[in-house]
Design a protein around this motif. Structure first.
Motif, PDB file in Angstrom:
ATOM      1  N   ARG A 441       0.848  -1.191   0.000  1.00 25.31           N
ATOM      2  CA  ARG A 441       0.000   0.000   0.000  1.00 25.31           C
ATOM      3  C   ARG A 441       0.885   1.244   0.000  1.00 25.31           C
ATOM      4  O   ARG A 441       2.044   1.199   0.435  1.00 25.31           O
ATOM      5  CB  ARG A 441      -0.933   0.016   1.212  1.00 25.31           C
ATOM      6  N   ASP A 442       0.312   2.359  -0.455  1.00 26.91           N
ATOM      7  CA  ASP A 442       1.051   3.622  -0.463  1.00 26.91           C
ATOM      8  C   ASP A 442       1.332   4.138   0.945  1.00 26.91           C
ATOM      9  O   ASP A 442       2.141   5.052   1.122  1.00 26.91           O
ATOM     10  CB  ASP A 442       0.281   4.681  -1.259  1.00 26.91           C
ATOM     11  N   THR A 443       0.658   3.582   1.938  1.00 26.01           N
ATOM     12  CA  THR A 443       0.906   3.983   3.329  1.00 26.01           C
ATOM     13  C   THR A 443       2.155   3.319   3.889  1.00 26.01           C
ATOM     14  O   THR A 443       2.428   3.430   5.086  1.00 26.01           O
ATOM     15  CB  THR A 443      -0.301   3.602   4.202  1.00 26.01           C
ATOM     16  N   ASP A 444       2.901   2.604   3.057  1.00 25.07           N
ATOM     17  CA  ASP A 444       4.113   1.863   3.429  1.00 25.07           C
ATOM     18  C   ASP A 444       3.811   0.567   4.162  1.00 25.07           C
ATOM     19  O   ASP A 444       4.735  -0.145   4.565  1.00 25.07           O
ATOM     20  CB  ASP A 444       5.063   2.711   4.289  1.00 25.07           C
ATOM     21  N   GLU A 445       2.522   0.253   4.342  1.00 26.36           N
ATOM     22  CA  GLU A 445       2.179  -1.034   4.946  1.00 26.36           C
ATOM     23  C   GLU A 445       2.429  -2.147   3.936  1.00 26.36           C
ATOM     24  O   GLU A 445       2.036  -2.056   2.771  1.00 26.36           O
ATOM     25  CB  GLU A 445       0.716  -1.036   5.380  1.00 26.36           C
ATOM     26  N   GLN A 446       3.055  -3.205   4.392  1.00 30.24           N
ATOM     27  CA  GLN A 446       3.335  -4.360   3.554  1.00 30.24           C
ATOM     28  C   GLN A 446       3.043  -5.635   4.326  1.00 30.24           C
ATOM     29  O   GLN A 446       3.192  -5.674   5.546  1.00 30.24           O
ATOM     30  CB  GLN A 446       4.804  -4.387   3.116  1.00 30.24           C
ATOM     31  N   SER A 447       2.644  -6.654   3.607  1.00 27.20           N
ATOM     32  CA  SER A 447       2.472  -7.966   4.234  1.00 27.20           C
ATOM     33  C   SER A 447       2.677  -9.054   3.192  1.00 27.20           C
ATOM     34  O   SER A 447       2.279  -8.898   2.033  1.00 27.20           O
ATOM     35  CB  SER A 447       1.072  -8.104   4.859  1.00 27.20           C
ATOM     36  N   GLN A 448       3.359 -10.108   3.607  1.00 33.94           N
ATOM     37  CA  GLN A 448       3.522 -11.308   2.782  1.00 33.94           C
ATOM     38  C   GLN A 448       2.956 -12.481   3.572  1.00 33.94           C
ATOM     39  O   GLN A 448       3.229 -12.620   4.764  1.00 33.94           O
ATOM     40  CB  GLN A 448       4.994 -11.565   2.456  1.00 33.94           C
ATOM     41  N   TYR A 480       4.793 -12.202   7.165  1.00 29.90           N
ATOM     42  CA  TYR A 480       5.782 -11.167   7.423  1.00 29.90           C
ATOM     43  C   TYR A 480       5.066  -9.833   7.237  1.00 29.90           C
ATOM     44  O   TYR A 480       4.498  -9.557   6.168  1.00 29.90           O
ATOM     45  CB  TYR A 480       6.971 -11.259   6.475  1.00 29.90           C
ATOM     46  N   VAL A 481       5.075  -8.983   8.280  1.00 29.44           N
ATOM     47  CA  VAL A 481       4.311  -7.733   8.287  1.00 29.44           C
ATOM     48  C   VAL A 481       5.261  -6.575   8.533  1.00 29.44           C
ATOM     49  O   VAL A 481       6.167  -6.654   9.382  1.00 29.44           O
ATOM     50  CB  VAL A 481       3.211  -7.768   9.377  1.00 29.44           C
ATOM     51  N   ASN A 482       5.022  -5.467   7.802  1.00 29.96           N
ATOM     52  CA  ASN A 482       5.850  -4.274   7.959  1.00 29.96           C
ATOM     53  C   ASN A 482       4.955  -3.035   8.006  1.00 29.96           C
ATOM     54  O   ASN A 482       4.072  -2.869   7.157  1.00 29.96           O
ATOM     55  CB  ASN A 482       6.835  -4.167   6.793  1.00 29.96           C
ATOM     56  N   ASP A 483       5.160  -2.176   9.031  1.00 30.01           N
ATOM     57  CA  ASP A 483       4.444  -0.902   9.184  1.00 30.01           C
ATOM     58  C   ASP A 483       2.926  -1.093   9.250  1.00 30.01           C
ATOM     59  O   ASP A 483       2.172  -0.340   8.625  1.00 30.01           O
ATOM     60  CB  ASP A 483       4.782   0.051   8.029  1.00 30.01           C
ATOM     61  N   TYR A 484       2.462  -2.086   9.989  1.00 29.13           N
ATOM     62  CA  TYR A 484       1.020  -2.289  10.162  1.00 29.13           C
ATOM     63  C   TYR A 484       0.553  -1.503  11.380  1.00 29.13           C
ATOM     64  O   TYR A 484       1.036  -1.711  12.499  1.00 29.13           O
ATOM     65  CB  TYR A 484       0.707  -3.769  10.330  1.00 29.13           C
ATOM     66  N   LEU A 485      -0.390  -0.603  11.172  1.00 26.26           N
ATOM     67  CA  LEU A 485      -0.913   0.254  12.233  1.00 26.26           C
ATOM     68  C   LEU A 485      -2.325  -0.202  12.573  1.00 26.26           C
ATOM     69  O   LEU A 485      -3.231  -0.103  11.748  1.00 26.26           O
ATOM     70  CB  LEU A 485      -0.926   1.714  11.773  1.00 26.26           C
ATOM     71  N   ASP A 491       3.206   1.014  15.110  1.00 37.78           N
ATOM     72  CA  ASP A 491       3.368   0.113  13.971  1.00 37.78           C
ATOM     73  C   ASP A 491       3.881  -1.239  14.449  1.00 37.78           C
ATOM     74  O   ASP A 491       4.659  -1.330  15.399  1.00 37.78           O
ATOM     75  CB  ASP A 491       4.367   0.691  12.969  1.00 37.78           C
ATOM     76  N   TYR A 492       3.447  -2.256  13.749  1.00 39.85           N
ATOM     77  CA  TYR A 492       3.952  -3.598  14.054  1.00 39.85           C
ATOM     78  C   TYR A 492       4.807  -4.071  12.886  1.00 39.85           C
ATOM     79  O   TYR A 492       4.411  -4.007  11.724  1.00 39.85           O
ATOM     80  CB  TYR A 492       2.807  -4.582  14.288  1.00 39.85           C
ATOM     81  N   ASP A 493       5.987  -4.547  13.176  1.00 38.21           N
ATOM     82  CA  ASP A 493       6.878  -5.165  12.206  1.00 38.21           C
ATOM     83  C   ASP A 493       7.291  -6.513  12.761  1.00 38.21           C
ATOM     84  O   ASP A 493       7.671  -6.622  13.931  1.00 38.21           O
ATOM     85  CB  ASP A 493       8.134  -4.316  11.981  1.00 38.21           C
ATOM     86  N   GLY A 494       7.240  -7.525  11.917  1.00 37.56           N
ATOM     87  CA  GLY A 494       7.710  -8.811  12.406  1.00 37.56           C
ATOM     88  C   GLY A 494       7.176  -9.975  11.602  1.00 37.56           C
ATOM     89  O   GLY A 494       6.435  -9.825  10.629  1.00 37.56           O
TER      90      GLY A 494
END
Length: 765
Positions: A441-448, A480-485, A491-494
């Motif tokens: 997403r453009d909000t920098d949130e990523q997930s795999q 795998y999650v990055n910048d989840y608010l 934010d949660y990363d991990g």
């Protein structure tokens, strides 16, 4: 004698005489009263070997069937006559008549009396007399009528066929309408001369007059259109015209360009009074042995001027605007298939401004996929891109629009694999599902995500007719999650993993009662699911594919009621329902279904998403379908509050009546929804239309769409008056919008369409 008679009969049909000279066997020949005939040297079949064939030599080996009641010869005048049910068949050609004369000296053949020639292209020629000459390469007919393959008709005072198969008709008429009991057709084209160009496959008219009910309405010194055997050709198609607050007055001609047998292009520009005069538009199509590609789009340069009465006139637009859609499909091999569905639009208002397809869609989706099908295996590799196109949200809350635009996902790759094993001797089988998705997403949130579901399923029917289905499944996820608010927190990363088991059993007992005229099926259903509680990790795992949870009659008995993988349908529950079906020779079919679910465990993320307050006992959901008679068709779906028995959701569609007169109505009711990602207000909407056939050809229809909420009212209303028969269509339409359609501005819009079969037409958009 037999060979000479056949020779001139075959040349009447345009069939060469070489086959006769070669003593080709003739099937079905019947000759009567021929004892008085003595062949002369001139009639020796060997003398015909130098005759010029009239048609392609590929047809010469076709078997010939000939029959006639009588055959006579006049040796003094070198004339032969066949009479009485004369019939000649070769391939798809068939000639029938009462009499045929052949004059050897004048090289003339005359077929007379109820002559009917059925040709290979499907057309049929009717006349009383056909004259052929010049070794049967030329033909002349008086008072002829031809019914073409598409049932259009031509009739003329005279008909002349040239050596190259070109044909000329004088004082001729053409129509695609039926002519019953000698009545004049609805429309016809009269012409001083009609020429059929065999090589170009054109029908050309000189001094053509279009008549409607014998009244001349249009004159053209020259008119041309393709002959019926033409399947596709470059030329003008139906032209549209209209007006809108954005484009002003416009006309849209359409040109079809036949580039090749498998490639074409449609050019359809708008010529407008605004927007710098021209809006470019077109479509390109190409077909391959293993697939196809289709491109369609429009383009304009915006001058910034928009009618102030247009609701969206105050919003700025880019100077260069357009849209493009690409639809492609290719079969890579016996197992793999590639698909591309690409959609682009320059801005949120463009589709609405021009009234193009998809104008009311809230977002636009583009997709690229590769699919594999083999036996019990299915695999897919896909990518998705989304663009928010909700013009209403943009106009009402630009800040919210921008926020949602930034949260629209880009998914690539999305991988799916499913395998179903062979059934063992007990009827059980294994099902394996593997899924992987990468979401940005453009909000920098990523997930795999990588998920695997392994399940064992066993259907079983007891000796008492009970139907069971046992299911055991295990779902494993790795994220795998990055910048989840989550809920505005940190934010949660991990990386995290989860395992989710489920056990389920379904029980049904169909009970049947049958009579001579009806059959009733009563079926209680119970589904029990055993699963752990609270195994979703919602504060760590973003919800990319399960945000829009629906609870209805379609999924209440499902093991997993979520549409995606990111949320597990946790908690143990029992669902129970009742199915009833009635089938009858007299009363048609009627069915009903109602069900409810009870949560055995303490909590359920799915029930919290769809229920306010208590999430133990669900609402009632159900459906009713009734088709007791061909004049009634009803489908009703509902959701009933478990405590107050008020409707939370209601959807009705019903049609009453036949072709002469019918009423169609639909109704939808939705309560306000603040739980899902897209919040919505209360919705009560009724649509009703009345349609009637005034006569065999005239029909009338009116409709109204009404918002029944407190601040509602009529949303749209309109109607049509249509004439439709086998050769002509004329339609008048009118509609008025009371909400956000930019092309009407609270005024009635009127349109019309008329279309002549085989000729084309014109209409408003």
């Amino acid at each position: 004698m037999k060979y000479k008679t056949l020779a001139f009969l075959l040349m009447v049909l345009g069939i060469g005489a070489d086959a006769i000279a070669a003593n080709e066997p003739v099937a079905g020949a019947i000759v009567k009263n021929s004892n008085s005939f003595t062949p002369t040297a001139e009639f020796n079949p060997d003398n015909l070997t130098n005759a010029v064939p009239v048609v392609d030599t590929k047809k010469e080996n076709q078997e010939i069937f000939f029959s006639a009641d009588e055959l006579e010869a006049d040796e003094a005048n070198s004339t032969i006559m066949a009479s009485g049910n004369v019939e000649v068949i070769r391939g798809d050609l068939k000639l029938t008549c009462d009499r045929i004369w052949y004059n050897q000296k004048k090289d003339t053949i005359i077929a007379q009396g109820n002559a009917v020639l059925r040709q290979e292209d499907g057309s049929v020629l009717y006349t009383d007399e056909i004259t052929l000459s010049d070794k049967m390469n030329k033909a002349y007919v008086d008072k002829v009528k031809v019914i073409m393959r598409d049932q259009s008709q031509i009739w003329a005072d005279s008909f002349y066929k040239k050596e190259n198969d070109d044909k000329r008709l004088k004082n001729a008429s053409y129509t695609a309408c039926d002519m019953c009991n000698g009545k004049s057709p609805l429309w016809r084209i009269d012409a001083r001369k009609i020429n059929y160009d065999a090589s170009g496959q054109n029908i050309n008219y000189n001094d053509a007059v279009l008549r409607i009910k014998d009244v001349p309405v249009f004159y053209l010194p020259f008119l041309s259109h393709p002959s019926p055997e033409v399947k596709r050709r470059s030329g003008l198609l139906m032209t549209s015209m209209g007006s809108s607050s954005y484009l002003g007055q416009y006309i849209q001609p359409t040109y079809f360009w036949n580039i090749s047998d498998h490639t074409d292009m449609i050019l359809s520009p708008y010529f407008t009074t605004d927007k710098s005069g021209i809006v470019l538009g077109g479509k390109y199509r190409q077909y391959f042995y293993n697939g196809h590609v289709e491109l369609e789009g429009t383009y304009l340069e915006d001058d910034g001027n928009v009618d102030e009465s247009y609701r969206y006139s105050k919003f700025n637009r880019p100077s260069k605007r357009g849209n493009l859609s690409v639809d492609a499909r290719y079969e890579i091999n016996d197992y793999w298939l590639a698909n591309l569905d690409l959609n682009y639009v320059s801005d949120e208002f463009y589709l609405k401004d021009l009234g193009l397809a998809g104008e009311d869609d809230a977002w636009m989706t583009s997709k690229l996929s590769f699919e594999r099908f083999k036996g019990r295996d299915y695999a897919a590799i896909e990518g998705y891109h989304y663009k928010l196109t909700s013009y209403d949200l943009k106009a009402s809350n630009d800040k919210e629009y921008r926020s949602r635009m930034k949260s629209m996902p880009f998914v690539a790759p999305f991988i799916e694999y499913e395998n179903i094993s062979d059934v063992n001797k007990y009827g059980a089988y294994l099902r394996t599902n593997i899924s992987s998705a990468s979401v940005y997403r453009d909000t920098d949130e990523q997930s795999q995500r990588v998920s695997m579901i392994n399940s064992w399923e066993l259907p079983y029917i007891s000796n008492y007719g009970e139907q069971y289905k046992f299911v055991a499944s295990l779902k494993s996820d790795l994220y795998y999650v990055n910048d989840y608010l989550y809920n505005g927190e940190d934010d949660y990363d991990g990386t995290l993993a989860r395992v989710f088991p489920q056990l389920g059993v379904e029980w049904r007992l169909p009970l049947v009662k049958a009579t001579d005229t009806t059959r009733h099926i009563i079926e209680p259903v119970v589904v029990a699911v055993l699963a752990p509680d609270g195994d979703n990790d919602i504060e760590k795992i973003p919800n990319a594919d399960s945000a829009d949870a629906e609870f209805d009659d379609a999924n209440i008995l499902s093991l997993d009621r979520y549409a995606g993988y990111d949320r597990n349908d946790d908690g143990s529950r029992i669902s129970y329902g009742f199915n009833w079906n009635s089938y009858g020779n007299i009363m048609g079919r009627t069915s009903a279904f109602i069900a409810q679910s009870y949560q055995l465990s303490g909590s359920s993320s799915f029930m919290e998403a769809v229920n306010d307050g208590d999430n133990k006992l669900s609402d009632y959901v159900g459906r009713i379908y009734a088709n007791p008679h061909k004049y009634l068709d009803l489908n009703y779906r509902f959701r009933l509050d478990k405590d107050s028995f008020e409707l939370d959701y209601s959807e009705l569609g019903a049609r009453l009546g036949g072709d002469i007169f019918n009423v169609y109505t639909s109704y939808i009711y939705l309560q306000p929804d603040n739980n899902s990602y897209y919040t919505s207000k209360e919705r009560k909407e009724l649509y009703i239309s009345l349609n009637t056939k005034l006569t065999r050809n005239w029909s009338l229809g009116v409709y109204d769409r009404i918002d029944l909420t407190d601040d509602g009212g009529s949303l749209e209303q309109g109607g049509h008056l249509t004439y439709d028969d086998e050769c002509f269509r004329l339609s008048f339409e009118t509609k008025k919008s009371f909400y956000d359609n930019p092309t009407m501005d609270d005024d009635y819009e009127f349109g019309f369409t008329f279309f002549f079969k085989t000729l084309g037409g014109i209409g408003s958009k």
